[in-house]
Design an enzyme around this catalytic site. Structure first.
Site, PDB file in Angstrom:
ATOM      1  N   HIS A   1      36.404  18.167   1.963  1.00  0.00           N
ATOM      2  CA  HIS A   1      37.818  17.811   2.082  1.00  0.00           C
ATOM      3  C   HIS A   1      38.718  19.042   2.066  1.00  0.00           C
ATOM      4  O   HIS A   1      39.628  19.175   2.900  1.00  0.00           O
ATOM      5  CB  HIS A   1      38.187  16.849   0.952  1.00  0.00           C
ATOM      6  CG  HIS A   1      39.540  16.245   1.054  1.00  0.00           C
ATOM      7  ND1 HIS A   1      40.685  16.885   0.608  1.00  0.00           N
ATOM      8  CD2 HIS A   1      39.964  15.054   1.554  1.00  0.00           C
ATOM      9  CE1 HIS A   1      41.737  16.098   0.813  1.00  0.00           C
ATOM     10  NE2 HIS A   1      41.330  14.987   1.391  1.00  0.00           N
TER      11      HIS A   1
ATOM     12  N   SER B   1      46.192  12.786   3.467  1.00  0.00           N
ATOM     13  CA  SER B   1      45.736  14.155   3.175  1.00  0.00           C
ATOM     14  C   SER B   1      45.886  15.035   4.408  1.00  0.00           C
ATOM     15  O   SER B   1      46.381  16.163   4.348  1.00  0.00           O
ATOM     16  CB  SER B   1      44.249  14.152   2.790  1.00  0.00           C
ATOM     17  OG  SER B   1      44.048  13.830   1.456  1.00  0.00           O
TER      18      SER B   1
END
Length: 384
Positions: free
Chosen positions: A166, A320
């Site tokens: 991520h 995100s």
């Protein structure tokens, strides 16, 4: 203040075996001198109790983070300390789609916010961006010239290597600079400071974020990217966000992936941050994105291709991904106009947008609130 009882509470909590182990708590001190005195006492007692190595602290938030067996026993300290449960916090990515490992050129999201049209004026040169996340892949060709040392809060003796993916994805959208064989991010000459607060499962606690923001303030970053959130308030988190804001740091935070219309996650909900929702290729709000009055700006967040661990690329969706586009656009602005304050930048970001399109299911009378970030307009607005 007598710290003996407090410190023995911490020792008692850490030494008890499972399943009697107490919960994680943040203990915050009202006065700096109380906190400093407690640290001195802790340092003295470490020689006596090796378990005290598990106690962590944040000077900026004047807090210590530790396991406490009986938090109710600490209430006798009254107004001198506040006790808050250390809450889990989660990353804001909804899906991972496998992609070939040869992604090349400028991703659609970077093009959609018109970042390439700004590169003749600014590439974000030397703007320092703290990315509080899972770390970054220091061997990735896209990020070879984009990563500073950063900090690994889970193991301070190691570099903040990414064991999840991520954080590398976020770093790639912001600052990838592989023009020959890989991808190019929004601000390819900005500098990412990976702050590894999340483990390989993408798990962290509020205390990890507090320590991460603390590190960013002490290392004088320009922007903090926070692509994560939680549903509940935290006084400790608000306190450290406030301190970063007053230190002149722009804080960009993802709104969350619950598809809500009247609520967003913390810390994006705090007014000191720039809260970000996600759009798709059609400039419509992504179905998973939180939206509404609490969202300051939107950015591409649906099916975003970016860097991944082991030198690969992956496609991900989430607020995100949208947040990293906004952090990159602000880096372009700050490199050209370094004197802007966080409040001035937030005003410019909210103004420098392109209108969103309504979904086909939306009635004609409904108005879509907010707009998608436009890097070129942001640069133009900042020059006025």
């Amino acid at each position: 203040m007598d710290y003996t009882g407090l410190l023995h509470q911490l020792i008692d909590g850490m030494r008890r075996p499972e399943p009697e182990q107490g919960g994680r708590y943040l203990i915050r001190f009202a006065k700096p001198q109380q906190y400093e005195a407690c640290l001195v006492e802790l340092s003295r007692m470490r020689n006596e109790f090796t378990d005290l190595g598990a106690v962590r602290s944040s000077r900026l938030a004047r807090s210590i983070i530790a396991t406490v067996q009986r938090p109710e026993d600490l209430y006798r300290y009254g107004d001198e300390i506040t006790i808050e449960e250390d809450i889990p916090i989660s990353l804001h990515a909804t899906a991972l789609h496998s992609k070939p490992s040869n992604a090349q050129g400028i991703p659609w999201g970077v093009k959609q916010i018109r970042a390439p049209k700004v590169w003749s004026v600014s590439t974000g040169h030397r703007i320092k961006i703290g990315v509080i996340d899972t770390g970054a892949d220091y061997h990735h060709p896209d990020l070879r010239y984009s990563l500073a040392r950063g900090i690994n809060l889970l193991n301070r003796s190691l570099l903040p290597h990414d064991d999840n993916g991520h954080g590398t994805h976020i770093a790639g959208t912001i600052a990838a600079a592989n023009s020959t064989a890989g991808m190019i991010g929004v601000a390819p000459r900005s500098l990412i400071y990976p702050v590894k607060a999340f483990d390989h499962n993408g798990s962290a606690y509020v205390s990890d974020i507090v320590l991460g923001i603390d590190w960013c303030v002490r290392n004088k970053v320009d922007i903090i990217n926070m692509s994560f959130g939680m549903k509940t308030r935290s006084k400790a988190l608000l306190d450290v966000v406030n301190r970063a804001y007053h230190a002149g740091i722009v804080i960009v935070a993802s709104s969350g992936n619950d598809g809500k219309r009247r609520s967003i996650d913390y810390p994006a909900r705090y007014p000191q941050t720039i809260s970000v929702g996600a759009t798709d290729k059609n400039r419509r709000i992504a179905s998973f994105s939180n939206r509404g009055a609490y969202v300051d700006v939107y950015a591409p967040g649906d099916k975003i291709v970016s860097s991944w661990v082991q030198g690969k690329h992956h496609e991900m969706s989430g607020t995100s991904m949208a947040t990293s586009h906004v952090s990159g656009a602000i880096a372009l602005l700050l490199a050209k106009h370094p004197g802007l304050s966080p409040s001035e930048i937030k005003t410019l970001v909210k103004r420098a947008t392109i209108p969103l399109r309504a979904r086909k299911t939306t009635t004609a009378k409904s108005k879509v609130r907010g707009g998608e970030i436009d890097a070129l307009k942001l640069m133009q607005e900042g020059g006025e």
